[in-house]
Design a protein around this motif. Structure first.
Motif, short mmCIF file in Angstrom:
data_model
loop_
_atom_site.label_atom_id
_atom_site.label_comp_id
_atom_site.label_asym_id
_atom_site.label_seq_id
_atom_site.Cartn_x
_atom_site.Cartn_y
_atom_site.Cartn_z
N LYS A 27 0.83 -1.21 0.00
CA LYS A 27 0.00 0.00 0.00
C LYS A 27 0.87 1.27 0.00
N ASP A 28 1.85 1.33 0.90
CA ASP A 28 2.71 2.51 0.98
C ASP A 28 3.52 2.69 -0.30
N PHE A 29 4.06 1.59 -0.82
CA PHE A 29 4.85 1.66 -2.05
C PHE A 29 4.01 2.24 -3.19
N CYS A 30 2.79 1.72 -3.33
CA CYS A 30 1.91 2.17 -4.41
C CYS A 30 1.49 3.62 -4.22
N GLU A 31 1.20 4.01 -2.99
CA GLU A 31 0.82 5.41 -2.73
C GLU A 31 1.94 6.36 -3.11
N GLN A 32 3.17 6.01 -2.80
CA GLN A 32 4.31 6.87 -3.12
C GLN A 32 4.52 7.03 -4.62
N ARG A 33 4.08 6.03 -5.39
CA ARG A 33 4.31 6.06 -6.84
C ARG A 33 3.04 6.29 -7.65
N GLY A 34 1.94 6.56 -6.96
CA GLY A 34 0.69 6.83 -7.65
C GLY A 34 0.12 5.62 -8.37
N LEU A 35 0.31 4.43 -7.78
CA LEU A 35 -0.17 3.19 -8.39
C LEU A 35 -1.38 2.68 -7.63
N SER A 36 -2.24 1.99 -8.31
CA SER A 36 -3.35 1.30 -7.67
C SER A 36 -2.81 0.05 -6.99
N PRO A 37 -2.96 -0.07 -5.67
CA PRO A 37 -2.47 -1.27 -4.99
C PRO A 37 -3.10 -2.56 -5.52
N ALA A 38 -4.37 -2.52 -5.87
CA ALA A 38 -5.04 -3.72 -6.38
C ALA A 38 -4.45 -4.12 -7.73
N TYR A 39 -4.25 -3.16 -8.63
CA TYR A 39 -3.70 -3.49 -9.94
C TYR A 39 -2.25 -3.93 -9.82
N PHE A 40 -1.49 -3.27 -8.95
CA PHE A 40 -0.10 -3.65 -8.72
C PHE A 40 -0.04 -5.11 -8.25
N GLY A 41 -0.92 -5.46 -7.31
CA GLY A 41 -0.96 -6.83 -6.81
C GLY A 41 -1.29 -7.83 -7.90
N GLN A 42 -2.22 -7.47 -8.79
CA GLN A 42 -2.58 -8.35 -9.91
C GLN A 42 -1.38 -8.57 -10.83
#
Length: 101
Positions: A27-42
């Protein structure tokens, strides 16, 4: 709202490797890079499955430089196992067999 950016498979691999080395939560990684955590996980799961599907069944064995304790280092993906040279090859083969089951 997060912008949609097209990334190649190699860019996703690099991003995932960066995440794994970051020590941050997904979650923190994605927030810092403007990524969707759900899509990143997929994407992360899909690339892990592709890597498993393409696994040849061989591991890279790297003898360590001569030190007071000699060892063999086995790496498969992000997993690393360091064993003393005194370990029986049969024991290592049985371990690999059990882990692959």
């Amino acid at each position: 709202m997060m912008s949609q950016t097209y990334r190649t498979r190699e860019e996703w691999r690099a991003l995932i490797a960066e995440f794994e080395q970051s020590g941050l939560s997904q979650k923190d990684f994605c927030e810092q890079r403007g990524l969707s955590p759900a899509y990143f996980g997929q994407r992360r799961l899909r690339l892990q499955r592709e890597a498993e599907d393409n696994d040849t069944g061989f591991a890279l064995a790297v003898p360590q430089p001569t030190t007071s304790q000699q060892s063999v280092q086995l790496r498969i993906g992000q997993t690393e196992l360091v064993l003393p040279l005194s370990v029986s090859p049969r024991w290592v083969a049985q371990l690999v067999k059990e882990l692959s089951a």
